[in-house]
Write a protein that holds these residues in place. Structure first.
Motif, PDB file in Angstrom:
ATOM      1  N   PHE A  69      30.799  37.315  29.780  1.00 29.86           N
ATOM      2  CA  PHE A  69      31.735  38.376  30.132  1.00 29.86           C
ATOM      3  C   PHE A  69      32.373  38.146  31.498  1.00 29.86           C
ATOM      4  O   PHE A  69      33.222  38.897  31.925  1.00 29.86           O
ATOM      5  N   GLY A  70      31.915  37.131  32.212  1.00 28.21           N
ATOM      6  CA  GLY A  70      32.464  36.861  33.538  1.00 28.21           C
ATOM      7  C   GLY A  70      31.604  37.445  34.644  1.00 28.21           C
ATOM      8  O   GLY A  70      30.867  38.406  34.436  1.00 28.21           O
ATOM      9  N   LYS A  71      31.719  36.851  35.834  1.00 30.36           N
ATOM     10  CA  LYS A  71      30.863  37.244  36.946  1.00 30.36           C
ATOM     11  C   LYS A  71      31.033  38.716  37.333  1.00 30.36           C
ATOM     12  O   LYS A  71      30.069  39.394  37.663  1.00 30.36           O
ATOM     13  N   GLU A  72      32.274  39.196  37.262  1.00 26.44           N
ATOM     14  CA  GLU A  72      32.524  40.589  37.658  1.00 26.44           C
ATOM     15  C   GLU A  72      31.730  41.549  36.779  1.00 26.44           C
ATOM     16  O   GLU A  72      31.165  42.529  37.279  1.00 26.44           O
ATOM     17  N   VAL A 167      30.308  52.235  44.452  1.00 31.56           N
ATOM     18  CA  VAL A 167      30.945  51.140  43.710  1.00 31.56           C
ATOM     19  C   VAL A 167      30.864  51.427  42.206  1.00 31.56           C
ATOM     20  O   VAL A 167      31.800  51.162  41.453  1.00 31.56           O
ATOM     21  N   MET A 168      29.751  52.014  41.774  1.00 35.75           N
ATOM     22  CA  MET A 168      29.579  52.321  40.350  1.00 35.75           C
ATOM     23  C   MET A 168      30.557  53.384  39.867  1.00 35.75           C
ATOM     24  O   MET A 168      30.864  53.484  38.687  1.00 35.75           O
ATOM     25  N   PHE A 176      37.820  43.666  40.218  1.00 33.87           N
ATOM     26  CA  PHE A 176      38.039  42.688  41.270  1.00 33.87           C
ATOM     27  C   PHE A 176      37.106  43.108  42.408  1.00 33.87           C
ATOM     28  O   PHE A 176      37.457  43.907  43.265  1.00 33.87           O
ATOM     29  N   SER A 177      35.879  42.583  42.346  1.00 36.72           N
ATOM     30  CA  SER A 177      34.822  43.104  43.212  1.00 36.72           C
ATOM     31  C   SER A 177      35.135  43.037  44.700  1.00 36.72           C
ATOM     32  O   SER A 177      34.839  43.968  45.446  1.00 36.72           O
ATOM     33  N   LYS A 178      35.745  41.924  45.124  1.00 37.79           N
ATOM     34  CA  LYS A 178      36.107  41.798  46.542  1.00 37.79           C
ATOM     35  C   LYS A 178      36.871  43.040  46.976  1.00 37.79           C
ATOM     36  O   LYS A 178      36.622  43.606  48.033  1.00 37.79           O
ATOM     37  N   GLY A 179      37.830  43.445  46.149  1.00 37.98           N
ATOM     38  CA  GLY A 179      38.645  44.607  46.455  1.00 37.98           C
ATOM     39  C   GLY A 179      37.856  45.901  46.337  1.00 37.98           C
ATOM     40  O   GLY A 179      37.985  46.791  47.176  1.00 37.98           O
ATOM     41  N   LEU A 180      37.019  45.998  45.314  1.00 39.64           N
ATOM     42  CA  LEU A 180      36.258  47.230  45.098  1.00 39.64           C
ATOM     43  C   LEU A 180      35.313  47.492  46.267  1.00 39.64           C
ATOM     44  O   LEU A 180      35.208  48.614  46.764  1.00 39.64           O
ATOM     45  N   PHE A 181      34.643  46.439  46.717  1.00 36.16           N
ATOM     46  CA  PHE A 181      33.713  46.593  47.848  1.00 36.16           C
ATOM     47  C   PHE A 181      34.461  47.049  49.090  1.00 36.16           C
ATOM     48  O   PHE A 181      33.958  47.833  49.890  1.00 36.16           O
ATOM     49  N   ILE A 218      45.679  41.121  43.000  1.00 34.84           N
ATOM     50  CA  ILE A 218      46.884  41.756  43.533  1.00 34.84           C
ATOM     51  C   ILE A 218      47.334  42.883  42.603  1.00 34.84           C
ATOM     52  O   ILE A 218      47.638  43.993  43.051  1.00 34.84           O
ATOM     53  N   ILE A 219      47.307  42.626  41.301  1.00 34.52           N
ATOM     54  CA  ILE A 219      47.744  43.660  40.362  1.00 34.52           C
ATOM     55  C   ILE A 219      46.809  44.868  40.411  1.00 34.52           C
ATOM     56  O   ILE A 219      47.247  46.010  40.321  1.00 34.52           O
ATOM     57  N   ALA A 220      45.521  44.600  40.619  1.00 37.25           N
ATOM     58  CA  ALA A 220      44.560  45.694  40.629  1.00 37.25           C
ATOM     59  C   ALA A 220      44.690  46.566  41.875  1.00 37.25           C
ATOM     60  O   ALA A 220      44.338  47.737  41.857  1.00 37.25           O
ATOM     61  N   PHE A 221      45.168  45.990  42.958  1.00 39.18           N
ATOM     62  CA  PHE A 221      45.137  46.745  44.203  1.00 39.18           C
ATOM     63  C   PHE A 221      46.490  46.985  44.850  1.00 39.18           C
ATOM     64  O   PHE A 221      46.559  47.501  45.952  1.00 39.18           O
ATOM     65  N   SER A 222      47.561  46.573  44.201  1.00 35.81           N
ATOM     66  CA  SER A 222      48.862  46.782  44.811  1.00 35.81           C
ATOM     67  C   SER A 222      49.929  46.968  43.752  1.00 35.81           C
ATOM     68  O   SER A 222      49.900  46.344  42.696  1.00 35.81           O
ATOM     69  N   THR A 223      50.876  47.851  44.034  1.00 32.46           N
ATOM     70  CA  THR A 223      52.009  47.989  43.122  1.00 32.46           C
ATOM     71  C   THR A 223      53.275  47.490  43.812  1.00 32.46           C
ATOM     72  O   THR A 223      54.382  47.718  43.342  1.00 32.46           O
TER      73      THR A 223
END
Ligand code: UDP
Ligand code: MG
Length: 309
Positions: A69-72, A167-168, A176-181, A218-223
């Motif tokens: 499922f990927g690292k995230e 975080v949960m 995008f964990s870097k961004g979520l943290f 970028i898509i997850a954290f910016s419009t």
């Protein structure tokens, strides 16, 4: 309740997990911790290795996904199942030196930080071009997301229960964990370390995968890309209007016959490309909205020795 949960995403790490656990046991003597291995659909014997470790050590827990499922997703599953007051997130391949963990715990317990995270200061053993693009990514990302990602920041960190719960709460599908943290805030202490080359196995991150990962971030954290589309449209309409006036005047003043196949072709092709590009950008956001609205689970567990709630 245990004091420290150590969450370890593993994808094809059959050679690493055993060495990793030994290393952890050396550094953290005593039993005040649990290690949660997340087998992210490995195609090698990682699961067997982890099962053996779990049979020998009661403080080893594991979750095994039904596929990769990927690292995230693995991070999400691990954090969700961690029960410790403090939670450490770390790679299985020993590129994240476990020797930093006591220092991280120290920073939280004694210095009052909420998070202690590792920051890679050198990029030794990495191609120059990769470092360059990485640097550019941080610049662009921070600029257009109004966030402040620290360059070289890794997922390797120890967090308090409060931070993990926060975080949960961000239960989005595109993670995008870097961004979520970064998004959850709290006080973070950065601990610097030198890049360590992978001990065994191979990195799963190709250059293409990294580019895709950056775009997702970028898509997850910016419009802002959407605003760029609007801006482009605005500029082009101004230019088009000016050109139209020019052509009309030219016709009225000099009654120039219609000509200029080359001009028309260039304009049509250029604007056509800009339009396709813009639709692509809008489409990317639509894609994310689409995958989000399906509300599919972030991971599926096939096997585990943790009672999932
Ligand atoms: N990993 C994972 N799922 C994946 C890819 C990687 O759980 O689909 C794990 C991997 O086992 C390792 C960590 O994520 O513990 C970092 O992966 P890797 O070492 O390949 O990345 P790099 O260190 O090059 O960033
Ligand atoms: Mg690695």
């Amino acid at each position: 309740m245990v004091f420290l949960s150590i969450v370890v995403p593993c994808y094809n790490e059959e050679e690493s997990v055993g060495i990793f656990l030994k290393e952890i046991q050396n550094i953290l003597p005593g039993k005040g911790f649990e290690v949660i291995f997340i087998n992210d659909g490995s195609s090698d014997n990682t699961l067997d290795e982890i099962r053996n470790l779990a049979n020998e050590n009661s403080n080893v827990k594991y979750l095994s996904f039904s596929r990769n499922f990927g690292k995230e997703s693995a991070i999400y599953a691990g954090l969700k199942n961690a029960s410790g007051d403090l939670v450490c997130l770390i790679d299985a391949d020993l590129q994240h030196p476990p020797s930093l963990i006591p220092k991280m715990i120290e920073s939280i317990v004694h210095e009052g930080y909420d998070v202690a995270a590792a920051r890679r200061v050198s990029r030794k053993g990495e191609p120059k071009i990769k470092s360059f693009f990485s640097h550019m990514f941080y610049k662009v990302f921070n600029r257009i997301s109004r966030m402040d990602l620290v360059e070289g920041a890794t997922d390797f960190r120890v967090m308090t229960r409060q931070v993990v719960d926060s975080v949960m709460e961000l239960s989005e599908y595109n993670r995008f964990s870097k961004g979520l943290f970064n998004w959850v805030g709290y006080n973070t202490k950065w601990i610097e370390y030198e890049n360590i080359e992978r001990m065994v196995g191979e990195t799963t991150w190709s250059f293409r995968a990294l580019v895709r990962y950056s775009m997702e971030g970028i898509i997850a954290f910016s419009t802002v890309p959407l605003s760029i589309v609007i801006f482009l449209g605005f500029i082009f309409s101004l230019v088009a209007f000016a050109y139209m006036i020019f052509i009309i005047l030219k016709y009225l003043l000099y009654s120039d016959p219609v000509q200029g196949f080359a001009t028309i072709m260039s304009v049509i092709l250029f604007l056509g490309s800009v339009q396709l590009l813009s639709i692509g950008i809008v489409g990317k956001y639509l894609e994310k909205t689409y995958t989000e609205t399906k509300r599919r689970p972030i991971y599926l567990v096939k096997e585990s020795n943790i009672n999932e709630d």
